[in-house]
Scaffold this active site. Structure first.
Site, PDB file in Angstrom:
ATOM      1  N   ARG A  29       6.295 -17.970  -1.141  1.00 49.29           N
ATOM      2  CA  ARG A  29       6.439 -16.719  -0.383  1.00 49.29           C
ATOM      3  C   ARG A  29       7.501 -15.821  -0.996  1.00 49.29           C
ATOM      4  O   ARG A  29       7.567 -14.629  -0.718  1.00 49.29           O
ATOM      5  CB  ARG A  29       6.741 -17.044   1.098  1.00 49.29           C
TER       6      ARG A  29
ATOM      7  N   LYS B  44      -9.498  -1.911  -4.000  1.00 49.94           N
ATOM      8  CA  LYS B  44     -10.507  -0.954  -4.464  1.00 49.94           C
ATOM      9  C   LYS B  44     -10.639  -1.008  -5.989  1.00 49.94           C
ATOM     10  O   LYS B  44     -11.068  -2.004  -6.528  1.00 49.94           O
ATOM     11  CB  LYS B  44     -10.150   0.442  -3.955  1.00 49.94           C
TER      12      LYS B  44
ATOM     13  N   TYR C 130      -6.485   7.387   5.209  1.00 45.69           N
ATOM     14  CA  TYR C 130      -7.398   6.292   5.569  1.00 45.69           C
ATOM     15  C   TYR C 130      -7.206   5.970   7.065  1.00 45.69           C
ATOM     16  O   TYR C 130      -6.072   5.990   7.561  1.00 45.69           O
ATOM     17  CB  TYR C 130      -7.088   5.080   4.682  1.00 45.69           C
TER      18      TYR C 130
ATOM     19  N   ASP D   8      -0.406   7.790  -1.618  1.00 40.40           N
ATOM     20  CA  ASP D   8      -1.447   6.766  -1.691  1.00 40.40           C
ATOM     21  C   ASP D   8      -2.435   7.253  -2.740  1.00 40.40           C
ATOM     22  O   ASP D   8      -3.168   8.221  -2.526  1.00 40.40           O
ATOM     23  CB  ASP D   8      -2.111   6.598  -0.317  1.00 40.40           C
TER      24      ASP D   8
END
Ligand code: PLP
Length: 412
Positions: free
Chosen positions: A70, A214, A124, A189
């Site tokens: 982590r 994407k 978005y 973004d």
């Protein structure tokens, strides 16, 4: 991970293939190794304590093997190095999704007492929702680029924009907006553009965010997010990622690094096809409006005169699905799916009409895609149902109400 600047300046296509892999030959490797360890052996707990203290104090990547997955991962770090290089950033920090990346940025700013965000619509749908609902204790002021300077307050920690924006492909002048932000960091973004078409940091943005799900991954099989920024902010993000756990799986890190190596080629090919489809759509009387960015890219949005749901129901080669940036072409109805969670009035005022369709153009042949779009725009299932009724046979598509397909010869 901090990006090691190359000794000579190399073109983006070269960086896409080589960044993050410079040590491989020295390791006697050609393909990138995948480190799936969740923990790392250490016989020296005093030294581990010092490394943990160092990370807690600075957020710098630990030297040597990570203590725990982590905290860091060598495979994911290669992707971070490469993406930072492509964006011209000092550092990049990867997350389990684009939304996890945005969450970390918002928490990083609000943990510094800067809970107010100025944002430009459209974003978005889930990014819009995260801000509008104040799920992280932030407060948002929505404005257009011209209103940003006036919307900024002493407690403003971030200005956020998407360009080209999802789903309308609206474009914002990053340099002008960065100027309006003054000392408040501008987050762009840049998911739709990728570093192939746009490098926001060169225009004054301070933070670049990607849904790496994407184009960076590029094959529809990785969920990921990444933030490119200066090393100081990256350190805060790493500490937050460690504390909150939104880490990227190393296999995804591997797939993303592999995706980056073909990113310039994929973007150029898909953008050429998208530009041609945008041209054909714009000349088509069944289409009311086409939105295609001046910047280029592989996304096309268009508004139809007829029923947009009919188009979605009638594509055969193109996949009717949310998301974007894969090798195959996808189409979706933003008002029903990607932006459903945004209140109807806010959607409409941001240009997300009920007639709007958003298409992510892939690598198929342009004429095959056009033939499919042409059939869908003409209502092919209604036509084939009529033909079948006249022939007295079973329909070879969907029933006129768009529901069950009686037989399934259609290609998907
Ligand atoms: N930003 C943009 C522009 C997006 O299109 C998306 C997802 O569609 C996100 C962020 C969120 O990314 P993810 O789905 O990887 O969480």
């Amino acid at each position: 991970m901090t990006s090691d600047p190359p000794t000579t300046s190399r073109a983006l296509a070269t960086e896409a293939v080589h960044a993050g892999r410079e040590d491989l030959a020295g390791l006697g490797l050609h393909a990138v190794p995948i480190d799936l360890s969740t923990t790392y052996p250490s016989y020296d707990s005093r030294q581990e304590a010092a490394r943990i203290d160092e990370f807690a104090a600075t957020g710098a990547r630990p030297q040597g093997p990570p203590v725990y997955a982590r905290l860091d991962n060598p495979t994911t770090a290669r992707f971070e190095t490469a993406l930072a290089r492509l964006e011209g950033a000092a550092s990049a920090v990867a997350f389990a999704s684009g939304m996890a990346a945005l969450t970390a940025v918002l928490l990083a700013r609000s943990s510094q007492g800067l809970r107010h965000v100025v944002a430009v619509r459209p974003l978005y749908g889930c990014s819009d929702h995260l801000l509008t609902a104040g799920l992280l204790g932030t407060e948002v002021t929505w404005t257009d680029p011209a209103g940003v300077a006036d919307a900024i307050r002493p407690e403003t920690g971030l200005v956020m924009v998407e360009t080209p924006a999802n789903p309308t492909l609206a474009e914002t002048d990053i340099r002008a907006l960065a100027h309006s932000c003054g000392s408040v960091p501008l987050l762009v973004d840049s998911t739709f553009a990728t570093p192939v078409l746009q490098r926001p940091l060169e225009h004054g943005a301070r933070i670049v965010l990607h849904s790496a799900t994407k184009y960076l991954g590029g094959h529809g099989d990785v969920l990921a997010g990444v933030v490119a920024c200066d090393e100081e902010f990256a350190r805060v993000l790493r500490q937050l990622r460690f504390a909150t756990g939104g880490v990227l799986h190393p296999l995804s890190g591997y797939l993303l690094l592999r995706g980056l190596s073909t990113l310039p080629v994929r973007m150029r090919a898909a953008a050429g096809t998208a530009a041609e489809l945008a041209r054909r759509l714009a000349a088509d009387p069944r289409v009311a409006a086409v939105h295609y960015p001046k910047l280029g890219g592989a996304m096309v949005a268009f508004e139809v005169h007829g029923d947009p749901h009919r188009v979605i129901a009638d594509v055969r080669l193109i996949t009717p699905a949310v998301s974007l940036g894969s090798v195959d072409t996808l189409i979706q109805h933003p008002a029903s799916i990607s932006h459903r969670i945004v209140a109807e009035g806010d959607r409409r005022s941001a240009g997300v009409s009920e007639q709007l369709l958003r298409m992510s153009v892939g690598l198929e042949d342009v004429d095959d895609l056009w033939a499919d779009l042409d059939g869908a725009l003409s209502g092919r299932s209604a036509r084939s149902a009529r033909t079948a009724v006249h022939a007295g046979g079973r329909t070879a598509g969907r029933a006129p109400d768009g529901s069950a397909r009686v037989s399934s010869p259609a290609v998907r």
